[in-house]
Design an enzyme around this catalytic site. Structure first.
Site, short mmCIF file in Angstrom:
data_model
loop_
_atom_site.label_atom_id
_atom_site.label_comp_id
_atom_site.label_asym_id
_atom_site.label_seq_id
_atom_site.Cartn_x
_atom_site.Cartn_y
_atom_site.Cartn_z
N LYS A 101 0.79 -1.17 -0.07
CA LYS A 101 -0.06 -0.06 -0.02
C LYS A 101 0.98 1.17 -0.05
O LYS A 101 1.62 1.28 0.77
CB LYS A 101 -0.93 0.04 1.30
CG LYS A 101 -1.82 1.18 1.28
CD LYS A 101 -2.60 1.44 2.50
CE LYS A 101 -3.15 2.87 2.63
NZ LYS A 101 -3.45 3.32 3.97
N ASN A 210 -8.13 1.57 10.51
CA ASN A 210 -7.46 1.13 11.75
C ASN A 210 -7.89 1.99 12.87
O ASN A 210 -8.41 1.44 13.75
CB ASN A 210 -5.80 1.41 11.35
CG ASN A 210 -5.19 1.12 12.53
OD1 ASN A 210 -3.64 1.39 12.52
ND2 ASN A 210 -5.35 0.20 13.63
#
Length: 266
Positions: A101, A210
């Protein structure tokens, strides 16, 4: 019904991707990951030990290798060069791992992406054989350029990283979704389960989060809620919602063939 997410040629049953930072300890991290049902988990190479710091706890010791696909990310990088070096290191630490990512930030206050540096890094990494999932703004033109470079997934923000503000511009997300030929996953800004469901109802292929889980009062319970929200939102998208009808009520029961009582209006 089989409805799998396919990224870089690999299929995943879960459309929820989660991070591994900000938990109180590795035990809580593992419990939240388990509750989320996620199969792809992100790790910040500059912040999490994957073997580059000998003698310190290694996250890999807590994650079953046959269960999770690791997604090394470049969190904390503010230039293309930094991001490229970080992911080259990840490739070495993880035995030629190619799915990554990419995120290149513009400033430490907003953590808004620097799209120019992101594009520069993406070009180099794709040419080096990386499968690049890329964090970017909700600019449809930037998304188009990143896809044209060869990124395997486009990950526009819903709102600022860690803000929990939810989806502030669904119209731009819809433009990106409608045009993209690769998966589009909302990344950043999700605060609660309804935000994840809305992203999926718009037609996003997945959601990455997250802070929304790790910063909850009960991260494990929130992880489960996010799993259910992503599944519900995807099902609603596939089912196709009823059209909206403003100022016009429609009875949910049939109005024809009803038994008459002989009373007016009944």
């Amino acid at each position: 019904m089989s409805d799998e997410l396919i990224i870089a040629g690999k299929s995943y049953a879960s459309r929820l991707l989660v991070g591994t930072g900000k938990y109180k300890d590795f035990d809580e991290t593992v419990a939240a990951l388990d509750a989320s049902g996620a199969e792809i988990v992100t790790v910040a190479i500059r912040r999490v030990n994957l073997g580059q710091h000998a003698g310190q706890p290694n996250l890999l010791d807590f994650l079953p290798k046959n269960r999770y696909t690791l997604l090394p990310n470049t969190a904390g990088c503010y230039s293309a060069d930094e991001a490229i070096r970080t992911l080259r290191l990840a490739r070495e630490l993880l035995d030629d791992h190619r799915l990554v990512k990419l995120e290149v930030l513009g400033d430490p206050t907003s953590l808004y992406p620097n799209v120019r540096e992101t594009i520069k890094a993406a070009e180099v990494l794709v040419n080096e054989g990386f499968d690049v999932m890329v964090y970017t703004s909700d600019d449809p033109i930037a998304a188009r350029e990143l896809e044209a470079i060869g990124c395997c997934a486009i990950m526009p923000l819903a709102s600022l990283i860690g803000s929990g503000m939810g989806i502030l511009n669904p119209w731009n997300l819809q433009l990106i979704i409608n045009e993209a030929k690769v998966p589009v996953l909302v990344d950043a800004g999700v605060g609660t389960a309804s935000d994840a469901a809305i992203a999926m109802e718009l037609g996003c292929d997945g959601v990455l989060m997250n802070t929304a889980i790790a910063a909850a009062k009960d991260p494990v319970l929130m992880a489960n809620a996010m799993r259910l929200a992503v599944e519900a939102g995807r099902s609603a998208y596939l089912a196709g919602r009823m059209p909206k009808r403003f100022y016009s009520a429609t009875p949910s029961s049939p109005s024809e063939g009803v038994i008459s009582t002989g009373k007016p209006g009944v």
